[in-house]
Design a protein around this motif. Sequence first.
Motif, PDB file in Angstrom:
ATOM      1  N   ALA A   1      -8.158   7.470   5.946  1.00  0.00           N
ATOM      2  CA  ALA A   1      -6.918   6.717   5.725  1.00  0.00           C
ATOM      3  C   ALA A   1      -5.796   7.197   6.635  1.00  0.00           C
ATOM      4  O   ALA A   1      -4.980   6.404   7.107  1.00  0.00           O
ATOM      5  CB  ALA A   1      -6.492   6.832   4.266  1.00  0.00           C
TER       6      ALA A   1
ATOM      7  N   VAL B   1     -13.443   2.700  -5.438  1.00  0.00           N
ATOM      8  CA  VAL B   1     -12.060   2.228  -5.539  1.00  0.00           C
ATOM      9  C   VAL B   1     -11.877   1.405  -6.809  1.00  0.00           C
ATOM     10  O   VAL B   1     -10.908   1.604  -7.564  1.00  0.00           O
ATOM     11  CB  VAL B   1     -11.675   1.385  -4.303  1.00  0.00           C
TER      12      VAL B   1
ATOM     13  N   ARG C   1      -1.717   5.811  -4.253  1.00  0.00           N
ATOM     14  CA  ARG C   1      -1.715   4.388  -4.597  1.00  0.00           C
ATOM     15  C   ARG C   1      -2.359   4.170  -5.972  1.00  0.00           C
ATOM     16  O   ARG C   1      -1.887   3.341  -6.759  1.00  0.00           O
ATOM     17  CB  ARG C   1      -2.456   3.585  -3.522  1.00  0.00           C
ATOM     18  N   ILE C   2      -3.423   4.922  -6.247  1.00  0.00           N
ATOM     19  CA  ILE C   2      -4.044   4.826  -7.573  1.00  0.00           C
ATOM     20  C   ILE C   2      -3.060   5.297  -8.641  1.00  0.00           C
ATOM     21  O   ILE C   2      -2.960   4.704  -9.732  1.00  0.00           O
ATOM     22  CB  ILE C   2      -5.343   5.652  -7.631  1.00  0.00           C
TER      23      ILE C   2
ATOM     24  N   LYS D   1       0.828  -1.186   0.000  1.00  0.00           N
ATOM     25  CA  LYS D   1       0.000   0.000   0.000  1.00  0.00           C
ATOM     26  C   LYS D   1       0.873   1.249   0.000  1.00  0.00           C
ATOM     27  O   LYS D   1       0.493   2.278   0.546  1.00  0.00           O
ATOM     28  CB  LYS D   1      -0.979  -0.004   1.183  1.00  0.00           C
TER      29      LYS D   1
ATOM     30  N   VAL E   1      -5.970  -0.802  -1.654  1.00  0.00           N
ATOM     31  CA  VAL E   1      -6.689   0.473  -1.477  1.00  0.00           C
ATOM     32  C   VAL E   1      -8.062   0.142  -0.914  1.00  0.00           C
ATOM     33  O   VAL E   1      -8.892  -0.454  -1.602  1.00  0.00           O
ATOM     34  CB  VAL E   1      -6.852   1.244  -2.807  1.00  0.00           C
TER      35      VAL E   1
ATOM     36  N   VAL F   1      -5.828  -4.599  -7.867  1.00  0.00           N
ATOM     37  CA  VAL F   1      -6.149  -3.818  -6.681  1.00  0.00           C
ATOM     38  C   VAL F   1      -6.830  -4.720  -5.668  1.00  0.00           C
ATOM     39  O   VAL F   1      -7.627  -5.587  -6.023  1.00  0.00           O
ATOM     40  CB  VAL F   1      -7.055  -2.612  -7.030  1.00  0.00           C
TER      41      VAL F   1
ATOM     42  N   LEU G   1     -11.136   5.793  -0.348  1.00  0.00           N
ATOM     43  CA  LEU G   1     -10.642   6.973  -1.058  1.00  0.00           C
ATOM     44  C   LEU G   1     -10.696   8.207  -0.173  1.00  0.00           C
ATOM     45  O   LEU G   1     -10.413   9.317  -0.625  1.00  0.00           O
ATOM     46  CB  LEU G   1     -11.471   7.207  -2.327  1.00  0.00           C
TER      47      LEU G   1
ATOM     48  N   PRO H   1      -4.481   7.382  -0.448  1.00  0.00           N
ATOM     49  CA  PRO H   1      -5.187   6.586  -1.464  1.00  0.00           C
ATOM     50  C   PRO H   1      -4.950   7.049  -2.902  1.00  0.00           C
ATOM     51  O   PRO H   1      -4.748   6.223  -3.798  1.00  0.00           O
ATOM     52  CB  PRO H   1      -6.659   6.755  -1.053  1.00  0.00           C
ATOM     53  N   HIS H   2      -4.965   8.364  -3.133  1.00  0.00           N
ATOM     54  CA  HIS H   2      -4.781   8.826  -4.509  1.00  0.00           C
ATOM     55  C   HIS H   2      -3.381   8.514  -5.034  1.00  0.00           C
ATOM     56  O   HIS H   2      -3.193   8.286  -6.224  1.00  0.00           O
ATOM     57  CB  HIS H   2      -5.065  10.330  -4.613  1.00  0.00           C
TER      58      HIS H   2
END
Length: 363
Positions: free
Chosen positions: A205, A251, A218-219, A171, A197, A234, A200, A215-216
């Motif tokens: 988080a 997600v 990780r995307i 992560k 994830v 994912v 979002l 989170p963003h």
Amino acid sequence: MSEFPYPVQAFKGRGAASNPEGRFETIRHHAEDDGWQHAMLDEERPRPQTVVTEERARSVITRNDSPDIAFEQALNPYRGCEHGCIYCFARPSHSYLNLSPGLDFETKLRAKSNLAEVLRHELSKRNYVPKPINIGSNTDPYQPIEKRYRITRAALEVLAECHHPCTIVTKNAMVERDIDLLAPMAREGLVQVFVSVNSLDNHLAAKLEPRASAPHRRIQAVRALAEAGISVGVLVAPIIPALNDRDMEAVLDQAADAGARCAGYTVLRLPYELKQLFREWLALHAPQRADHVMSLVQQMNGGRDYDSNFATRMRGQGVFAELLRKRFEVACRKHGFGRARELKLDVSRFVPPRETSPQGQLF
């Protein structure tokens, strides 16, 4: 009135709020609130500092025969994890080191400094049978201290050299650093990366996973890996009812747009000491919904905080668990996702490495 016999207070940048004894300890400390402790809560307590101890591992490849886990072999460069995810099922493993699954798990870390050397030795054994190795099954291989120790990268260098397949679960967007190794391995069908994830919501988080990548980010890492030709999936894990389950479809939408090719999910698991730690976290960060969260968790575990049954521990049971399953399947069909365990990595390319020798290689 608090259900705990002592005052609990969050530490900024840490997931756990206390340091309970591990289940193997013979001495128990019991705190009583005599009124004086409240004065301490009005002052900022010193933050626990991360301490890393290097250790010399005797073996690094572990074997798994659990029927609900997709891999048979794994390696973990570190013990403990600085990400500090309060829900981490690996926290109780710190008890084997006579350390607490609480703050100790995220502050007193062990780095296997000789991992690459031992890995090379184990892969070179005559009776070794190549099977995909999962990196990060217990603690995150790209937690912040990897930036300094680079043990995960050293392991990937060994695996790439001998064309050994592996999977990675993380992560942390630091995985982008190793694209130069992962992309050539991907072209040979030797690697798949899974980015975890589970929400979002940056605010949530930051409390659930205080030192993991946002989170963003990780995307963004999913997108960078996919654009480099690396098979990436994912993991919406863990799903915590009434806390982050609302983000499941969002997600998966963003992961699909970023180039993810498969997906998986698990529900919250609370083995051993983790039950107390998670209840403390709820009391601090989500007190109004704490009872509701735990009620749903128990409904998915046959009326208990945790059920270790292999058939249900990852997905739960009951009405709410069935609802999660159907939501996940609908979202996966929408994006054409395969299941996380469906990719077949190529074990036929494996070439046993030569062990390093002070005499050098004569032939």
